[in-house]
Write a protein that holds these residues in place. Structure first.
Motif, mmCIF file in Angstrom:
data_model
loop_
_atom_site.group_PDB
_atom_site.id
_atom_site.type_symbol
_atom_site.label_atom_id
_atom_site.label_comp_id
_atom_site.label_asym_id
_atom_site.label_seq_id
_atom_site.Cartn_x
_atom_site.Cartn_y
_atom_site.Cartn_z
ATOM 1 N N HIS A 51 0.799 -1.224 0.000
ATOM 2 C CA HIS A 51 0.000 0.000 0.000
ATOM 3 C C HIS A 51 0.836 1.279 0.000
ATOM 4 C CE1 HIS A 51 -3.988 -1.720 0.240
ATOM 5 N NE2 HIS A 51 -3.490 -2.637 1.049
ATOM 6 N N LEU A 52 1.959 1.280 0.680
ATOM 7 C CA LEU A 52 2.735 2.514 0.826
ATOM 8 C C LEU A 52 4.051 2.512 0.058
ATOM 9 C CD1 LEU A 52 2.181 3.228 4.627
ATOM 10 C CD2 LEU A 52 0.870 4.062 2.664
ATOM 11 N N HIS A 53 4.424 1.365 -0.498
ATOM 12 C CA HIS A 53 5.656 1.252 -1.283
ATOM 13 C C HIS A 53 6.902 1.582 -0.461
ATOM 14 C CE1 HIS A 53 3.023 0.789 -4.721
ATOM 15 N NE2 HIS A 53 2.370 1.867 -4.301
ATOM 16 N N TRP A 54 6.842 1.215 0.826
ATOM 17 C CA TRP A 54 8.013 1.379 1.686
ATOM 18 C C TRP A 54 8.921 0.174 1.521
ATOM 19 C CZ3 TRP A 54 5.750 2.956 7.124
ATOM 20 C CH2 TRP A 54 5.138 4.211 7.017
ATOM 21 N N SER A 55 10.195 0.359 1.831
ATOM 22 C CA SER A 55 11.140 -0.756 1.766
ATOM 23 C C SER A 55 10.902 -1.715 2.929
ATOM 24 C CB SER A 55 12.583 -0.241 1.828
ATOM 25 O OG SER A 55 12.865 0.261 3.123
ATOM 26 N N VAL A 56 11.301 -2.961 2.715
ATOM 27 C CA VAL A 56 11.192 -3.965 3.780
ATOM 28 C C VAL A 56 11.968 -3.495 5.006
ATOM 29 C CG1 VAL A 56 11.824 -6.325 4.434
ATOM 30 C CG2 VAL A 56 10.813 -5.882 2.192
ATOM 31 N N GLU A 57 13.136 -2.937 4.799
ATOM 32 C CA GLU A 57 13.967 -2.482 5.913
ATOM 33 C C GLU A 57 13.260 -1.410 6.738
ATOM 34 O OE1 GLU A 57 15.092 -2.598 2.716
ATOM 35 O OE2 GLU A 57 16.318 -4.401 2.888
ATOM 36 N N SER A 58 12.614 -0.469 6.067
ATOM 37 C CA SER A 58 11.903 0.600 6.779
ATOM 38 C C SER A 58 10.761 0.039 7.617
ATOM 39 C CB SER A 58 11.336 1.617 5.785
ATOM 40 O OG SER A 58 12.365 2.269 5.111
ATOM 41 N N ILE A 59 10.062 -0.933 7.072
ATOM 42 C CA ILE A 59 8.922 -1.504 7.777
ATOM 43 C C ILE A 59 9.377 -2.357 8.955
ATOM 44 C CG2 ILE A 59 6.891 -2.996 7.536
ATOM 45 C CD1 ILE A 59 6.976 -2.151 4.479
ATOM 46 N N VAL A 60 10.397 -3.166 8.743
ATOM 47 C CA VAL A 60 10.897 -4.035 9.814
ATOM 48 C C VAL A 60 11.492 -3.210 10.949
ATOM 49 C CG1 VAL A 60 12.599 -5.828 10.358
ATOM 50 C CG2 VAL A 60 11.224 -6.012 8.289
ATOM 51 N N ASP A 61 12.004 -2.027 10.637
ATOM 52 C CA ASP A 61 12.552 -1.157 11.682
ATOM 53 C C ASP A 61 11.481 -0.634 12.633
ATOM 54 O OD1 ASP A 61 15.176 -1.452 10.916
ATOM 55 O OD2 ASP A 61 15.265 0.435 9.799
ATOM 56 N N LEU A 62 10.214 -0.640 12.192
ATOM 57 C CA LEU A 62 9.123 -0.220 13.081
ATOM 58 C C LEU A 62 8.857 -1.306 14.121
ATOM 59 C CD1 LEU A 62 6.555 1.009 10.399
ATOM 60 C CD2 LEU A 62 7.983 2.459 11.859
ATOM 61 N N ASP A 63 8.474 -0.895 15.320
ATOM 62 C CA ASP A 63 8.063 -1.896 16.298
ATOM 63 C C ASP A 63 6.673 -2.410 15.918
ATOM 64 O OD1 ASP A 63 5.898 -0.381 17.904
ATOM 65 O OD2 ASP A 63 7.609 0.993 17.972
ATOM 66 N N HIS A 64 6.280 -3.518 16.514
ATOM 67 C CA HIS A 64 5.013 -4.159 16.167
ATOM 68 C C HIS A 64 3.829 -3.207 16.319
ATOM 69 C CE1 HIS A 64 1.712 -6.956 15.870
ATOM 70 N NE2 HIS A 64 1.294 -6.550 17.041
ATOM 71 N N PHE A 65 3.798 -2.440 17.390
ATOM 72 C CA PHE A 65 2.661 -1.554 17.633
ATOM 73 C C PHE A 65 2.567 -0.451 16.578
ATOM 74 C CE2 PHE A 65 3.599 -3.492 21.742
ATOM 75 C CZ PHE A 65 2.370 -4.099 21.975
ATOM 76 N N SER A 66 3.716 0.044 16.114
ATOM 77 C CA SER A 66 3.708 1.046 15.043
ATOM 78 C C SER A 66 3.234 0.430 13.739
ATOM 79 C CB SER A 66 5.097 1.652 14.862
ATOM 80 O OG SER A 66 5.474 2.363 16.018
ATOM 81 N N ARG A 67 3.707 -0.777 13.435
ATOM 82 C CA ARG A 67 3.232 -1.454 12.223
ATOM 83 C C ARG A 67 1.730 -1.690 12.301
ATOM 84 N NH1 ARG A 67 7.794 -4.531 13.094
ATOM 85 N NH2 ARG A 67 6.514 -6.266 13.817
ATOM 86 N N ALA A 68 1.248 -2.109 13.456
ATOM 87 C CA ALA A 68 -0.190 -2.347 13.619
ATOM 88 C C ALA A 68 -0.980 -1.062 13.415
ATOM 89 C CB ALA A 68 -0.471 -2.947 14.990
ATOM 90 N N ARG A 69 -0.467 0.060 13.898
ATOM 91 C CA ARG A 69 -1.155 1.347 13.728
ATOM 92 C C ARG A 69 -1.204 1.743 12.262
ATOM 93 N NH1 ARG A 69 -2.599 6.164 16.552
ATOM 94 N NH2 ARG A 69 -3.784 7.274 14.964
ATOM 95 N N VAL A 70 -0.098 1.570 11.553
ATOM 96 C CA VAL A 70 -0.062 1.885 10.128
ATOM 97 C C VAL A 70 -1.070 1.009 9.380
ATOM 98 C CG1 VAL A 70 1.371 1.811 8.042
ATOM 99 C CG2 VAL A 70 2.316 2.738 10.153
ATOM 100 N N ILE A 71 -1.121 -0.265 9.706
ATOM 101 C CA ILE A 71 -2.068 -1.183 9.069
ATOM 102 C C ILE A 71 -3.499 -0.751 9.343
ATOM 103 C CG2 ILE A 71 -2.986 -3.549 9.195
ATOM 104 C CD1 ILE A 71 0.022 -4.421 9.509
ATOM 105 N N THR A 72 -3.789 -0.345 10.566
ATOM 106 C CA THR A 72 -5.135 0.125 10.913
ATOM 107 C C THR A 72 -5.509 1.351 10.093
ATOM 108 O OG1 THR A 72 -4.972 -0.774 13.141
ATOM 109 C CG2 THR A 72 -6.563 1.007 12.802
ATOM 110 N N GLU A 73 -4.581 2.273 9.946
ATOM 111 C CA GLU A 73 -4.844 3.483 9.167
ATOM 112 C C GLU A 73 -5.057 3.160 7.686
ATOM 113 O OE1 GLU A 73 -5.500 6.430 10.429
ATOM 114 O OE2 GLU A 73 -5.122 5.665 12.434
#
Length: 58
Positions: A18-40
């Motif tokens: 959806h956002l075309h971010w790199s795998v590295e950028s996404i993995v650097d987020l903690d789980h709760f931040s990833r979950a928030r982005v997914i919710t949005e």
């Protein structure tokens, strides 16, 4: 793979698609931040795909 690894990959792929971010950028987020982005992202998709809505702010 185990369940945690599968969950991480599901989160990474969803955000990257959806956002075309790199795998590295996404993995650097903690789980709760990833979950928030997914919710949005999910909320945006729901609003876009709702046939009863006439605009972004409805």
């Amino acid at each position: 793979m185990n369940e945690r690894t599968d969950q991480l990959w599901a989160e990474v792929v969803y955000i990257a698609y959806h956002l075309h971010w790199s795998v590295e950028s996404i993995v650097d987020l903690d789980h709760f931040s990833r979950a928030r982005v997914i919710t949005e992202i999910s909320g945006i998709n729901d609003r876009i795909n709702d046939p009863d809505r006439t605009g972004w702010q409805d």
